[in-house]
Design a protein around this motif. Structure first.
Motif, PDB file in Angstrom:
ATOM      1  N   ILE A  14       8.490  31.261 -89.185  1.00 41.73           N
ATOM      2  CA  ILE A  14       8.023  29.937 -88.792  1.00 41.73           C
ATOM      3  C   ILE A  14       8.914  29.356 -87.700  1.00 41.73           C
ATOM      4  CG2 ILE A  14       7.732  27.556 -89.598  1.00 41.73           C
ATOM      5  CD1 ILE A  14       6.790  28.804 -92.282  1.00 41.73           C
ATOM      6  N   GLY A  15      10.211  29.594 -87.814  1.00 39.77           N
ATOM      7  CA  GLY A  15      11.140  29.071 -86.815  1.00 39.77           C
ATOM      8  C   GLY A  15      10.874  29.591 -85.418  1.00 39.77           C
ATOM      9  N   GLN A  16      10.382  30.804 -85.306  1.00 41.70           N
ATOM     10  CA  GLN A  16      10.086  31.383 -83.994  1.00 41.70           C
ATOM     11  C   GLN A  16       9.026  30.593 -83.249  1.00 41.70           C
ATOM     12  OE1 GLN A  16       9.414  35.612 -83.699  1.00 41.70           O
ATOM     13  NE2 GLN A  16      10.535  35.896 -85.599  1.00 41.70           N
ATOM     14  N   LYS A  17       8.164  29.945 -83.990  1.00 44.14           N
ATOM     15  CA  LYS A  17       7.100  29.159 -83.362  1.00 44.14           C
ATOM     16  C   LYS A  17       7.660  27.955 -82.609  1.00 44.14           C
ATOM     17  CE  LYS A  17       3.563  30.616 -86.585  1.00 44.14           C
ATOM     18  NZ  LYS A  17       4.091  31.376 -87.632  1.00 44.14           N
ATOM     19  N   PHE A  18       8.901  27.582 -82.885  1.00 40.96           N
ATOM     20  CA  PHE A  18       9.510  26.430 -82.240  1.00 40.96           C
ATOM     21  C   PHE A  18      10.425  26.806 -81.068  1.00 40.96           C
ATOM     22  CE2 PHE A  18       8.534  25.057 -86.552  1.00 40.96           C
ATOM     23  CZ  PHE A  18       7.791  23.914 -86.280  1.00 40.96           C
ATOM     24  N   GLU A  19      10.496  28.079 -80.755  1.00 36.83           N
ATOM     25  CA  GLU A  19      11.386  28.523 -79.680  1.00 36.83           C
ATOM     26  C   GLU A  19      11.041  27.844 -78.355  1.00 36.83           C
ATOM     27  OE1 GLU A  19      12.812  32.587 -77.373  1.00 36.83           O
ATOM     28  OE2 GLU A  19      11.278  32.720 -78.926  1.00 36.83           O
ATOM     29  N   GLU A  35      23.752  16.107 -78.785  1.00 39.32           N
ATOM     30  CA  GLU A  35      23.405  15.498 -80.072  1.00 39.32           C
ATOM     31  C   GLU A  35      23.192  16.536 -81.173  1.00 39.32           C
ATOM     32  OE1 GLU A  35      20.112  12.897 -79.501  1.00 39.32           O
ATOM     33  OE2 GLU A  35      21.058  11.851 -77.842  1.00 39.32           O
ATOM     34  N   LEU A  36      22.728  17.704 -80.800  1.00 37.88           N
ATOM     35  CA  LEU A  36      22.429  18.738 -81.786  1.00 37.88           C
ATOM     36  C   LEU A  36      23.459  19.858 -81.702  1.00 37.88           C
ATOM     37  CD1 LEU A  36      18.575  19.020 -81.312  1.00 37.88           C
ATOM     38  CD2 LEU A  36      19.798  17.758 -83.072  1.00 37.88           C
ATOM     39  N   ASP A  37      23.897  20.316 -82.851  1.00 36.88           N
ATOM     40  CA  ASP A  37      24.846  21.419 -82.903  1.00 36.88           C
ATOM     41  C   ASP A  37      24.119  22.723 -83.228  1.00 36.88           C
ATOM     42  OD1 ASP A  37      26.970  19.714 -82.453  1.00 36.88           O
ATOM     43  OD2 ASP A  37      27.287  19.349 -84.592  1.00 36.88           O
ATOM     44  N   ASN A  38      24.659  23.808 -82.749  1.00 40.13           N
ATOM     45  CA  ASN A  38      24.195  25.151 -83.104  1.00 40.13           C
ATOM     46  C   ASN A  38      22.740  25.407 -82.752  1.00 40.13           C
ATOM     47  OD1 ASN A  38      26.736  25.690 -84.176  1.00 40.13           O
ATOM     48  ND2 ASN A  38      26.164  24.793 -86.129  1.00 40.13           N
ATOM     49  N   LEU A  39      22.336  25.048 -81.561  1.00 39.18           N
ATOM     50  CA  LEU A  39      20.992  25.406 -81.121  1.00 39.18           C
ATOM     51  C   LEU A  39      20.924  26.915 -80.941  1.00 39.18           C
ATOM     52  CD1 LEU A  39      20.151  22.690 -78.471  1.00 39.18           C
ATOM     53  CD2 LEU A  39      19.121  23.000 -80.707  1.00 39.18           C
ATOM     54  N   PRO A  40      19.815  27.537 -81.304  1.00 37.17           N
ATOM     55  CA  PRO A  40      19.697  28.984 -81.136  1.00 37.17           C
ATOM     56  C   PRO A  40      19.745  29.379 -79.659  1.00 37.17           C
ATOM     57  CG  PRO A  40      17.951  28.131 -82.553  1.00 37.17           C
ATOM     58  CD  PRO A  40      18.650  26.958 -81.977  1.00 37.17           C
ATOM     59  N   THR A  41      20.454  30.456 -79.388  1.00 35.62           N
ATOM     60  CA  THR A  41      20.532  30.987 -78.031  1.00 35.62           C
ATOM     61  C   THR A  41      19.434  32.023 -77.833  1.00 35.62           C
ATOM     62  OG1 THR A  41      22.018  32.765 -78.682  1.00 35.62           O
ATOM     63  CG2 THR A  41      23.043  30.676 -78.012  1.00 35.62           C
ATOM     64  N   LYS A  42      19.299  32.514 -76.620  1.00 31.65           N
ATOM     65  CA  LYS A  42      18.300  33.571 -76.362  1.00 31.65           C
ATOM     66  C   LYS A  42      18.602  34.809 -77.201  1.00 31.65           C
ATOM     67  CE  LYS A  42      16.846  32.132 -71.791  1.00 31.65           C
ATOM     68  NZ  LYS A  42      15.537  31.661 -72.136  1.00 31.65           N
ATOM     69  N   ASP A  44      20.018  34.773 -80.161  1.00 30.17           N
ATOM     70  CA  ASP A  44      19.605  34.450 -81.527  1.00 30.17           C
ATOM     71  C   ASP A  44      18.106  34.639 -81.711  1.00 30.17           C
ATOM     72  OD1 ASP A  44      22.209  33.748 -82.219  1.00 30.17           O
ATOM     73  OD2 ASP A  44      21.896  31.628 -81.721  1.00 30.17           O
ATOM     74  N   TRP A  45      17.318  34.198 -80.726  1.00 27.49           N
ATOM     75  CA  TRP A  45      15.871  34.356 -80.825  1.00 27.49           C
ATOM     76  C   TRP A  45      15.483  35.835 -80.805  1.00 27.49           C
ATOM     77  CZ3 TRP A  45      13.573  30.521 -82.802  1.00 27.49           C
ATOM     78  CH2 TRP A  45      13.897  29.212 -82.487  1.00 27.49           C
ATOM     79  N   ARG A  49      13.421  37.780 -83.787  1.00 31.71           N
ATOM     80  CA  ARG A  49      12.209  38.595 -83.621  1.00 31.71           C
ATOM     81  C   ARG A  49      12.396  39.977 -84.239  1.00 31.71           C
ATOM     82  NH1 ARG A  49      12.006  35.537 -78.950  1.00 31.71           N
ATOM     83  NH2 ARG A  49      13.280  36.953 -77.709  1.00 31.71           N
ATOM     84  N   PHE A  50      13.576  40.554 -84.066  1.00 31.22           N
ATOM     85  CA  PHE A  50      13.864  41.864 -84.646  1.00 31.22           C
ATOM     86  C   PHE A  50      13.824  41.808 -86.179  1.00 31.22           C
ATOM     87  CE2 PHE A  50      16.994  44.993 -86.206  1.00 31.22           C
ATOM     88  CZ  PHE A  50      16.389  46.152 -85.753  1.00 31.22           C
TER      89      PHE A  50
END
Length: 74
Positions: A14-19, A35-42, A44-45, A49-50
């Motif tokens: 579900i999280g992938q849908k928000f990339e 304002e936001l900490d620990n945003l996913p990096t490329k 991480d995405w 997917r893997f």
């Protein structure tokens, strides 16, 4: 249950849908990063997917074996 791998699969799937949404939001609001900490990096995405590919087979198997909508359910 949050400690089981099948719920982890569902969260990552579900999280992938928000990339793209997060990327777009970051482009529109440069202050979001502060304002936001620990945003996913490329990276991480890519890992997400893997993991989704790997865990999807296990999740499908779990649903078929332990599903409650089957005549042979426990």
């Amino acid at each position: 249950m949050a400690t089981r791998w099948n719920s982890t699969y569902l969260m990552v799937d579900i999280g992938q849908k928000f990339e793209r949404a997060l990327e777009r939001f970051e482009d529109r609001d440069r202050y979001m990063i502060h304002e936001l900490d620990n945003l996913p990096t490329k990276s991480d995405w890519k890992k997400a997917r893997f993991l989704t590919i790997i865990f999807e087979n296990f999740y499908d198997f779990k649903v078929k074996v332990f599903g409650s909508k089957y005549v042979t359910s426990n």
